[in-house]
Design an enzyme around this catalytic site. Structure first.
Site, PDB file in Angstrom:
ATOM      1  N   ARG A 331       4.753 -39.226  -6.152  1.00  0.00           N
ATOM      2  CA  ARG A 331       4.216 -37.695  -6.128  1.00  0.00           C
ATOM      3  C   ARG A 331       5.128 -37.246  -7.339  1.00  0.00           C
ATOM      4  NH1 ARG A 331       3.579 -35.084  -1.122  1.00  0.00           N
ATOM      5  NH2 ARG A 331       4.964 -36.690  -0.503  1.00  0.00           N
ATOM      6  N   TYR A 372      -0.788 -32.362   7.443  1.00  0.00           N
ATOM      7  CA  TYR A 372       0.650 -32.058   7.087  1.00  0.00           C
ATOM      8  C   TYR A 372       1.055 -30.636   7.319  1.00  0.00           C
ATOM      9  CZ  TYR A 372       0.528 -36.548   5.082  1.00  0.00           C
ATOM     10  OH  TYR A 372       0.163 -38.060   4.461  1.00  0.00           O
ATOM     11  N   CYS A 399     -17.497 -29.812   8.777  1.00  0.00           N
ATOM     12  CA  CYS A 399     -17.764 -29.254   9.970  1.00  0.00           C
ATOM     13  C   CYS A 399     -16.610 -29.481  11.027  1.00  0.00           C
ATOM     14  CB  CYS A 399     -18.865 -30.121  10.435  1.00  0.00           C
ATOM     15  SG  CYS A 399     -20.360 -29.902   9.674  1.00  0.00           S
TER      16      CYS A 399
HETATM   17  N1  LLP Z   1       8.365 -46.214  -2.133  1.00  0.00           N
HETATM   18  C1  LLP Z   1       8.081 -46.296  -0.969  1.00  0.00           C
HETATM   19  C2  LLP Z   1       8.306 -47.823  -0.436  1.00  0.00           C
HETATM   20  C3  LLP Z   1       7.192 -45.555  -0.119  1.00  0.00           C
HETATM   21  O1  LLP Z   1       6.762 -45.752   0.960  1.00  0.00           O
HETATM   22  C4  LLP Z   1       6.779 -44.459  -0.641  1.00  0.00           C
HETATM   23  C5  LLP Z   1       5.704 -43.304  -0.116  1.00  0.00           C
HETATM   24  C6  LLP Z   1       7.070 -44.076  -2.150  1.00  0.00           C
HETATM   25  C7  LLP Z   1       8.077 -44.927  -2.963  1.00  0.00           C
HETATM   26  C8  LLP Z   1       6.715 -42.715  -3.025  1.00  0.00           C
HETATM   27  O2  LLP Z   1       7.148 -41.730  -2.318  1.00  0.00           O
HETATM   28  P1  LLP Z   1       6.751 -40.206  -3.240  1.00  0.00           P
HETATM   29  O3  LLP Z   1       7.836 -40.347  -4.422  1.00  0.00           O
HETATM   30  O4  LLP Z   1       5.378 -40.296  -3.625  1.00  0.00           O
HETATM   31  O5  LLP Z   1       7.369 -39.267  -2.240  1.00  0.00           O
HETATM   32  N2  LLP Z   1       0.655 -39.118   2.218  1.00  0.00           N
HETATM   33  C9  LLP Z   1       2.114 -38.558   2.166  1.00  0.00           C
HETATM   34  C10 LLP Z   1       3.095 -39.207   1.286  1.00  0.00           C
HETATM   35  C11 LLP Z   1       3.595 -40.740   2.089  1.00  0.00           C
HETATM   36  C12 LLP Z   1       4.336 -41.557   1.204  1.00  0.00           C
HETATM   37  C13 LLP Z   1       4.491 -42.798   1.872  1.00  0.00           C
HETATM   38  N3  LLP Z   1       5.395 -43.407   1.144  1.00  0.00           N
HETATM   39  C14 LLP Z   1       1.916 -37.093   1.501  1.00  0.00           C
HETATM   40  O6  LLP Z   1       0.673 -36.903   1.081  1.00  0.00           O
HETATM   41  O7  LLP Z   1       2.562 -36.429   1.585  1.00  0.00           O
END
Ligand code: LLP
Length: 471
Positions: A331, A372, A399
């Protein structure tokens, strides 16, 4: 995260409904750099431009809705992370945030590694030329095909997530005559969310192997220590380190501190028990970004310093050589680099409540608000406006009444059908979580750089939908 209400002087000001909003910004035309990509600016004409291109032109050429990604910003963020962590650490971009061939090439060119968590992500990475040794494969339920493809390709790291997987990866590697580098993913008993972390009982989840088992380090007789023992006995596996990922959209470093301490606790135990000093630690991703101006994320150099200091301190205290650190931001790299461009369709003013502004996308291109309760910002981008602020809710065309893109926002009261709105910070977990709900056609991703725009993921067509429908 509820904020105080009572904005000064907006339309509908007499009766302010419940909501997550602060006072409207002094100038509705301003673009807060915390939430907008680096090259976004309002032109003297009043419209917004990115990479030197007017969004009206982008809408004309590529249609709406569209994700517009600032390639300059994406590359700059990659470099900022890489430079912040330096040559003694590795940055693995988490492809789940958003992945395409172009992104893989950007990562490769900017010197980042890549974390993939499925066969599809692995295929994209390899197809676009990411060297296999710079890829890490994750997942709590990797299939035999995924494992085989990864080992065969020679990925630099498979992050083991269960006892069954230890045996399966070992077996596949042995069959293919390889010695596969692996890390073990542990759960450290910490779960972090945004401004807080909770340090109890979060072994109750599907990922990783628990450290838990007592002792002040938290690195007791848990499944993680047993996993280390098993992996060290297998010739086809090379145990390089321990991996921990504690959550997502985190601002508070305290959770990482506990995580690092506990991982180092396990490394110490491994040294004492097996006489082996594991050379790597991965502290995962999860660093937060600004979705609204109220969010205040840390810069990569602050994060790198904080994590580096924690690991060094803990290792020195334990008498361990400092292992090579890696992190997996998804992210924090992709998120701020894109906005979603929508066209306003219908407007409904609900007297004493708010105005519902419908756009030509919705929960199919951004499920995060519905899923969320995520907060986003929004701006009118096809023109400037001097009209008074109007309390609005930006909704999609699906919808479903939960089809909300931006729950609470102030938009100019002269907003009209045909205006263009942009929702910033949609570069992560929007296209990658998009769906075809209501047979929506997933929007394209348009990359903009130095006055040039090109489609890097094309818009879906009805033909695409019908091609899959083979009944
Ligand atoms: N590494 C692992 C092992 C992970 O499971 C994740 C995210 C990341 C790195 C990266 O995390 P970030 O830096 O992007 O926060 N769909 C959710 C976020 C799910 C994240 C899952 N794992 C949302 O839209 O907020």
């Amino acid at each position: 995260m509820s904020r105080s209400a009572h904005p000064a002087g907006p339309r509908h000001a007499d009766v302010l409904p419940e909501g997550h909003y602060t006072a409207p910004p002094a100038d509705l035309n301003s673009l807060d750099p915390r939430v907008w990509a680096q090259t976004v600016e309002r032109t003297p004409e009043g419209a917004v431009a990115v990479g030197g291109l007017d969004v009206r032109r982008l809408a004309e050429e590529f249609g709406t809705p569209a994700y517009v990604m600032d390639e300059t910003d994406f590359r700059a963020r990659c470099r900022a992370w890489r430079d912040a962590f330096g040559p003694d650490a590795d940055v693995y971009y988490a492809g789940k945030a958003f992945l395409s061939r172009a992104v893989v090439r950007w990562l490769h060119e900017e010197g980042l590694n890549l974390d993939v968590c499925s066969g599809g992500e692995l295929a994209t990475a390899l197809d676009a030329g990411m060297p296999a040794e710079r890829i890490a494969l994750h997942g709590n339920n990797k299939s035999d095909e995924e494992i085989e493809r990864a080992v065969e390709a020679g990925v630099g790291r498979i992050v083991l997530d269960s006892f069954q997987e230890i045996a399966r990866v070992a077996h596949t590697a042995a069959r293919l005559g390889r010695r596969q580098p692996v890390q073990i993913r542990v759960t450290v008993g910490v779960e972090a969310h945004t401004h807080e972390f909770i340090a109890t009982a979060h072994e109750d989840q599907k990922f990783g192997l628990a450290l838990a088992g007592g002792g002040s380090s938290g690195a007791g007789e848990g499944p993680a220590a047993e996993a280390v023992r098993r992996v060290l006995m297998l010739d086809s596996l090379e145990l390089t380190g321990i991996h921990s990922h504690i959550g997502s959209q985190i601002f508070d470093m305290a959770g990482f501190e506990v995580s690092a301490r506990r991982v180092v606790g396990l490394l110490t135990r491994v040294r004492d028990e097996h006489g082996v000093e594991l050379p790597e630690i991965d502290l995962g991703g999860g660093l937060g970004i600004a979705y609204t101006p109220e969010d205040d994320p840390r810069e990569p150099h602050e994060i790198a310093k904080a994590l580096g200091d924690i690991v060094t301190r803990e290792c020195e205290a334990a008498g361990l050589a400092v292992p090579r650190l890696s992190v997996e931001p998804g992210r924090a790299i992709a998120g701020p680099t894109a906005f979603t461009l929508y066209e306003v369709g219908t407007l409904k003013e609900l007297e004493g409540l708010r105005t519902y502004v419908s756009v030509d996308g919705g929960m199919s291109d951004n499920i995060r608000t519905a899923l969320y309760d995520a907060e986003y910002s929004v701006a009118l981008v096809s023109r400037a406006s001097a009209a008074e602020p109007m309390l609005s809710r930006v909704v999609g065309k699906h919808c479903e009444s939960g089809d909300i893109v931006v729950r609470d926002a102030f938009l100019p009261a002269d907003l009209a059908p045909g205006d263009l709105l942009a929702v910033p910070a949609t570069g992560a977990y929007c296209r990658s979580m998009a769906s075809n709900y209501n047979h929506a056609l997933r929007p394209p991703v348009v990359a903009v750089r130095d006055g040039q725009a090109r489609t890097i993921v094309r818009r879906e067509t009805e033909e695409d939908l019908l091609r899959l429908d083979v009944g």
